[in-house]
Scaffold this active site. Sequence first.
Site, mmCIF file in Angstrom:
data_model
loop_
_atom_site.group_PDB
_atom_site.id
_atom_site.type_symbol
_atom_site.label_atom_id
_atom_site.label_comp_id
_atom_site.label_asym_id
_atom_site.label_seq_id
_atom_site.Cartn_x
_atom_site.Cartn_y
_atom_site.Cartn_z
ATOM 1 N N GLU A 215 0.820 -0.982 -0.132
ATOM 2 C CA GLU A 215 -0.084 0.260 0.009
ATOM 3 C C GLU A 215 0.808 1.075 -0.124
ATOM 4 O OE1 GLU A 215 -3.234 0.228 0.040
ATOM 5 O OE2 GLU A 215 -3.910 -2.038 0.216
ATOM 6 N N CYS A 249 -2.231 9.673 2.722
ATOM 7 C CA CYS A 249 -1.914 8.975 1.391
ATOM 8 C C CYS A 249 -2.685 9.309 0.362
ATOM 9 C CB CYS A 249 -1.756 7.384 1.530
ATOM 10 S SG CYS A 249 -2.937 6.832 2.190
#
Length: 477
Positions: A215, A249
């Site tokens: 990720e 993010c």
Amino acid sequence: MSEQESVAGIQGTVRAARAAFNSGTTRPLAWRLDQLKAMNQMLLDHGDDFTAALAADLGKHPAEAWLTEIGFLTSEIAHTVKHLEGWLKPRKAAVPLALAPAQATTVLEPLGVVLVIAPWNYPIQLLLAPIIGALAAGNTVIGKPSEMTPASSAALARWVPAYLAGAVTIVEGGVPETTELLEQRFDHIFYTGNGRVGRIVMAAAAKNLTPVTLELGGKSPVYVDETVDMIAAARRIAWGKFMNAGQTCVAPDYVLGTDAALAKLAKELPLAIEDLYGTEPAHSLAYGRIVNDGAFERLAGLLAEDLEDDAGSSLVAGGRTDAATRYVEPTVLHIDAQARLMEAEIFGPVLPLVTVGSAAEAIAFINERDKPLSLYVFSEDQGVRQDFTEQTSSGALNFGVPVAHLSIPGLPFGGVGESGMGSYHGQHSIDTFSHHKAVLNKPLSPDTLSLIYPPFGRVKKQLIKRFVAPARKFRKD
Ligand code: NAD
């Protein structure tokens, strides 16, 4: 514990996690549900401890901590507890006529011992959310929180063993501990963080053929045009960008638009920022701080460089910084596409506006760069929306709102290309942390397979070609 001691203990920790998995206790549905409920209880009992840690590490407001970390996790647990039994049921597959009678199913089985390595920006959520999936899938877990957020790591190391002993072990530490962990054999490694370390993780995993989920991050673009309600768009963009002081993010990294669209947006963004954080965001309890001095200096340096040089940058809002409190004001500025701010993920509260001539130019701009984790389009034009859907690739594509997709448990959360591989949340987590085993059951009688056994005479050959493995002709349209 000294660094040496903690590194030396890691082999034993992994061995214990494997012994726990091999004992078979993690397989029953009841064990899995018990672990999820125990984690839920931990979050309810010690939510205040976790939110205090998040305030100490990142200046996070307790309401934001609940929204994006603690409450996020309790919602994910509730969704998983509700659906787990159904998700774990064998999934039937159709059996071709030539193999009938038979039953074919996909059976999910746990992988074994899972390593979860988490970053600092949502330190509680990003460690525990993958662990929810790993436990629900019947694995034991070693969790490695980030050394950059010591208060959150300490809270996790204190409470997780009290509620999840035998299921999850927390290993605190930094690079030496993670390096030692990566020397061990795991059955899945789930890493959240930057691409440089992602490559280290993947190389280590390759030695044992361990599957990985990465990720990662990158620059998530926004495209805005004049067809939208610009007041509402500015509010949503400011909310997604400045939450957690831009250290998200999936935060909008930069905005693309025509001169006219960006001029309208630039008028509204300062007002949106004021609505969210008042005229002095430094005094707002809702506005966070940069995680450490290194990250602060990087951001302050980038900002100073882009504002000082002759690259044509001009300030729309904010711009002030304070090293003592690691404060970076919510900042918006027009920049040139060649500016340093466009080189790497900004990961802070600085929002550049970059002019393009059209939606087609914006699509080309995005496609010339790494595939983003998220892409946000603000346009009411259905043609524009369709073009972005069909002509760009990103982990997620949202119309009208940034960030929010990750709180929809039915959607896979993950990147593509440089923004990562694999996904999780809800049922996608169960799929990630399970082996999908093909199970076929064909009764010995009647032995319909005799049709395909040698010897092959002319009739058998015809039967095989016509019925067992027929070839179809497709017409050209
Ligand atoms: P970080 O520095 O906390 O590192 C993440 C983890 O990697 C930590 O646990 C750390 O101990 C470990 N690590 C660091 N160096 C290592 C090394 N040399 N060897 C082995 N392990 C090592 O966090 P970060 O990487 O700065 O996180 C920010 C990045 O993560 C951004 O790019 C952001 O976009 C991305 N991110 C992605 C997601 C997502 O869900 N896709 C979520 C959050 C952050």
